[in-house]
Design a protein around this motif. Structure first.
Motif: not given
Length: 275
Positions: A116-128, A162-167, A236-240
């Motif tokens: 399955d493929i995820v097209i990012a709406s936004d992203c965040f640093n889960s180690s911060a 800003i926690i979540f960065l939008p694409v 844009l971020g895209v992940r499979i």
């Protein structure tokens, strides 16, 4: 008078003066396509026409064209540090019109399966994050954390955390518009979690999904998004999904080929709209 020679000026002279290299019109800003590993970039590289390799510092860039438009494949190497530096170098050197970071990821959403493929709406640093205080003997609990701002303390943007960065919305819409061509897999809009950690503890994976809304985890997207935001470059971020502890599917790196094939369709549509 002492002259300052920048990386950009040296590269432009090199590209324009060497017969073996493709000549990029300075008025045409290229698209940068990124992947951390060979299995996340080899399909891109094979799709390029008039291609040529260059290395800047530690990082590889393959210059070429897709549908007669300049495209640069950036092999970022793994991790947030590599992704940050390779992105900054690409932007300083090539002045791209857009950056697309893509590759493999582990699922956080139990509804997502390998492929399955995820097209990012936004992203965040889960180690911060900042942990809630616990004294000696009170144990360790990963649930007692507060996410940290992307800039920390004195670098807030106009005082805003800003926690979540939008694409980029246009790039996201283009990616979503081609998903109907792929009836063999689920393609969704979601939130990407980035860190240098590979999480295999199912409860913690579900914690990030339920507490922060993450769809998947990987090691580069947020770093690239932050650098692009600083420079004002559409991203844009895209992940499979290459593996999932939640469904018991082990890591298969070759899923990266399918992600590249999907992104090439997005790029071709983007080029067509620009033309």
């Amino acid at each position: 008078m002492k002259k300052t020679i920048t990386i950009l000026s040296v590269l432009l002279f090199f590209v324009s003066s060497a017969e073996s290299l493709p000549v990029y019109d300075s008025t045409i800003r290229p698209i940068v396509l990124q992947g951390a590993m060979n299995v996340e970039t080899d399909i891109f590289i094979s799709a390029l026409n008039e291609s040529h390799d260059i290395t800047i510092g530690h990082w590889r860039y393959i210059l070429g064209k897709i549908d007669d438009y300049p495209v640069i494949v950036s092999v970022t190497r793994c991790g947030v540090a590599n992704a940050s530096v390779s992105t900054a170098l690409a932007i300083e050197t090539f002045n791209p019109c857009a950056v697309i970071n893509q590759g493999t990821a582990g699922a956080h959403d139990p509804e997502l399966k390998r492929g399955d493929i995820v097209i990012a709406s936004d992203c965040f640093n889960s180690s911060a994050w900042k942990a809630h205080p616990l004294k000696v003997g009170e144990g360790v609990d990963y649930r007692y954390i507060d996410p940290l701002d992307m800039n920390f303390y004195d670098e807030y943007e106009n005082g805003e955390r800003i926690i979540f960065l939008p694409v980029d919305e246009k790039l996201k819409a283009l990616a979503l518009s081609v998903k109907d061509k792929y009836s063999d897999r689920k393609i969704v809009e979601g939130r990407i979690a980035t860190s240098d950690a590979w999480e295999n503890r199912s409860d913690r994976i579900l914690f990030f999904h339920e507490e922060f809304g993450s769809s998947c985890e990987e090691m580069e997207t947020f770093a690239v998004a932050k650098v692009c935001r600083i420079y004002g470059i559409p991203f844009l971020g895209v992940r499979i999904i290459s593996n999932s502890m939640l469904t018991g599917e082990e890591f298969i790196p070759e899923t990266g080929h399918d992600c590249q094939t999907f992104v090439i369709e997005v790029v071709k549509k983007y080029i067509k709209e620009m033309n």
